[in-house]
Design a protein around this motif. Structure first.
Motif, short mmCIF file in Angstrom:
data_model
loop_
_atom_site.label_atom_id
_atom_site.label_comp_id
_atom_site.label_asym_id
_atom_site.label_seq_id
_atom_site.Cartn_x
_atom_site.Cartn_y
_atom_site.Cartn_z
N LEU A 130 0.84 -1.20 0.00
CA LEU A 130 0.00 0.00 0.00
C LEU A 130 0.87 1.25 0.00
N ALA A 131 1.11 1.79 -1.18
CA ALA A 131 1.94 2.99 -1.31
C ALA A 131 1.21 4.20 -0.73
N LYS A 132 1.98 5.06 -0.01
CA LYS A 132 1.38 6.22 0.65
C LYS A 132 2.07 7.53 0.29
N LEU A 133 3.12 7.47 -0.54
CA LEU A 133 3.97 8.65 -0.76
C LEU A 133 3.96 9.08 -2.22
N ASN A 134 4.50 10.26 -2.46
CA ASN A 134 4.69 10.80 -3.81
C ASN A 134 6.14 10.57 -4.23
N PHE A 135 6.34 9.83 -5.29
CA PHE A 135 7.69 9.48 -5.74
C PHE A 135 8.56 10.72 -5.90
N ASP A 136 8.00 11.80 -6.42
CA ASP A 136 8.78 13.00 -6.69
C ASP A 136 9.20 13.74 -5.43
N LEU A 184 12.68 2.96 -2.00
CA LEU A 184 12.09 3.80 -0.96
C LEU A 184 10.57 3.79 -1.07
N MET A 185 10.08 3.95 -2.30
CA MET A 185 8.64 3.99 -2.53
C MET A 185 7.98 2.68 -2.09
N LEU A 186 8.65 1.57 -2.38
CA LEU A 186 8.09 0.25 -2.07
C LEU A 186 8.16 -0.10 -0.59
N ALA A 237 9.20 4.71 2.60
CA ALA A 237 10.25 5.46 3.29
C ALA A 237 10.45 6.79 2.57
N ARG A 238 10.34 7.88 3.30
CA ARG A 238 10.47 9.19 2.67
C ARG A 238 11.91 9.56 2.34
N SER A 239 12.84 8.95 3.05
CA SER A 239 14.25 9.28 2.86
C SER A 239 15.09 8.06 3.19
N GLN A 251 13.23 -0.31 8.49
CA GLN A 251 12.45 -1.19 7.63
C GLN A 251 12.68 -2.66 7.96
N PRO A 252 11.64 -3.48 7.87
CA PRO A 252 11.78 -4.91 8.18
C PRO A 252 12.47 -5.67 7.06
#
Length: 340
Positions: free
Chosen positions: A35-41, A310-312, A315-317, A324-325
């Protein structure tokens, strides 16, 4: 044999020898988050590790210099690629230029071609404080690598044999230069015992330089009439060495290098505890086979892989990768169970 000729031989043999058939990064599985929650850019690749501030976790690790016009050309091309992509880079050992001023051009070209980039100088653990500062001044470096390469020296026909004062030298350099000092292995990895010793000397940055990439046992054995082939599998693999180093102190800054094949391996190294990762032989091969534009394209591809990972993981940074697990298997799990 002259140092310049030896440097050229190192390049040739480093590119030609076979890598380990077993890569310990394949023992690590990152837990995918559907479940992706972030903006790649909006994802950030910047790294702040103590005093070091990098635009991305990837940097081009120490490779060459001191081999005359050929290594000057290689370093110049690497510096242009680093400048174009905005990543850091390190030069190879500057001991040759400290002993022979005629070799300075093969290092100075780096700052000339990359005037605003992050560049690391490089000396051996036998260097004096004045030599360390001269190496930094030579390329206006932002940090200093001190390489430790005991096994390479022992196999090298003309290598050093007396290491009694090395720890004292490292401590004096750490105390005697103003830039961050990174103690770096060259492909044999660092144990937690070694890292703890360095911590007690005041070292706050280590590049664990683990087994899995360029194998300097093999490189030096190719230069011997009777090789010490029994040592070609010696050392601690990179992921394991990161785990060992992480156990020493929360404020230790860990750089991973050795056998990192692509961006996902680099991400795995950071999930285990690294803050940045270096690549050398893989990138040098691209440059020499296909040219600078191909190297630039490869670096950009690796950085894109890191952002995808990061997206997967949501993680924002890169800083968030440490939380991460992951799951360990194979030889890496066996090592961890017995050592950690």
């Amino acid at each position: 044999m002259s140092r310049a000729k030896r440097k050229i031989e190192h390049i040739h043999h480093a590119l030609e020898h076979d890598r380990d058939y077993y890569n310990h990064f394949d023992d690590i599985d990152i837990v995918h988050q559907s479940l992706a929650k972030l903006n790649f850019d909006e994802l950030s690749l910047s790294v702040e590790a103590g005093e070091l501030k990098l635009s991305s976790p990837l940097f081009i690790n120490a490779m060459t210099g001191g081999g005359g016009e050929r290594t000057e050309q290689i370093n110049g091309e690497i510096a242009l690629a680093a400048s174009e992509t905005g990543i850091g880079m390190a030069v190879g050992s500057q001991m040759s230029a400290l002993k022979d001023p005629a070799e300075r051009n093969s290092y100075e070209i780096v700052r000339k071609n990359n005037p605003d980039g992050i560049i690391f100088a490089n000396v051996g653990s036998e260097a004096s404080v004045s030599q360390a500062n001269e190496a930094i001044e030579m390329i206006e470096a932002d940090g200093l690598q001190i390489h430790v390469n005991t096994l390479q020296e022992l196999i090298m026909p003309e290598g050093d044999r007396n290491f009694k004062t090395r720890m004292e030298n490292i401590q004096r350099i750490v105390e005697g230069v103003s830039q961050p000092v990174i103690v770096k292995e060259v492909g044999f990895g660092m144990s937690k015992e070694s890292v703890e010793c360095l911590w007690n000397l005041g070292v706050r940055y280590v590049d664990i330089g683990g087994r899995g990439g360029t194998n300097f046992s093999k490189v030096e054995n190719l230069r011997r009439e009777k090789p010490f082939s029994s040592f070609e599998n010696w050392g601690i693999p990179t992921p394991i060495s990161v785990l060992e180093a992480k156990s020493i102190h929360k404020d230790l800054h860990i750089i991973a290098s050795g056998g990192i094949r692509h961006g996902v391996d680099g991400v795995k190294a950071m999930v285990l505890g690294g803050e940045a990762f270096g690549m050398a032989g893989t990138l040098l091969r691209v440059l020499l086979q296909d040219g600078r534009q191909a190297l630039i394209s490869e670096v950009e591809h690796i950085l894109h892989e890191v952002k995808m990972a990061l997206m997967l993981m949501n993680a924002r940074s890169t800083k968030e990768l440490h939380r991460q697990p992951y799951v360990l298997s194979g030889k890496t799990r066996e090592w961890q169970e017995q050592r950690m």
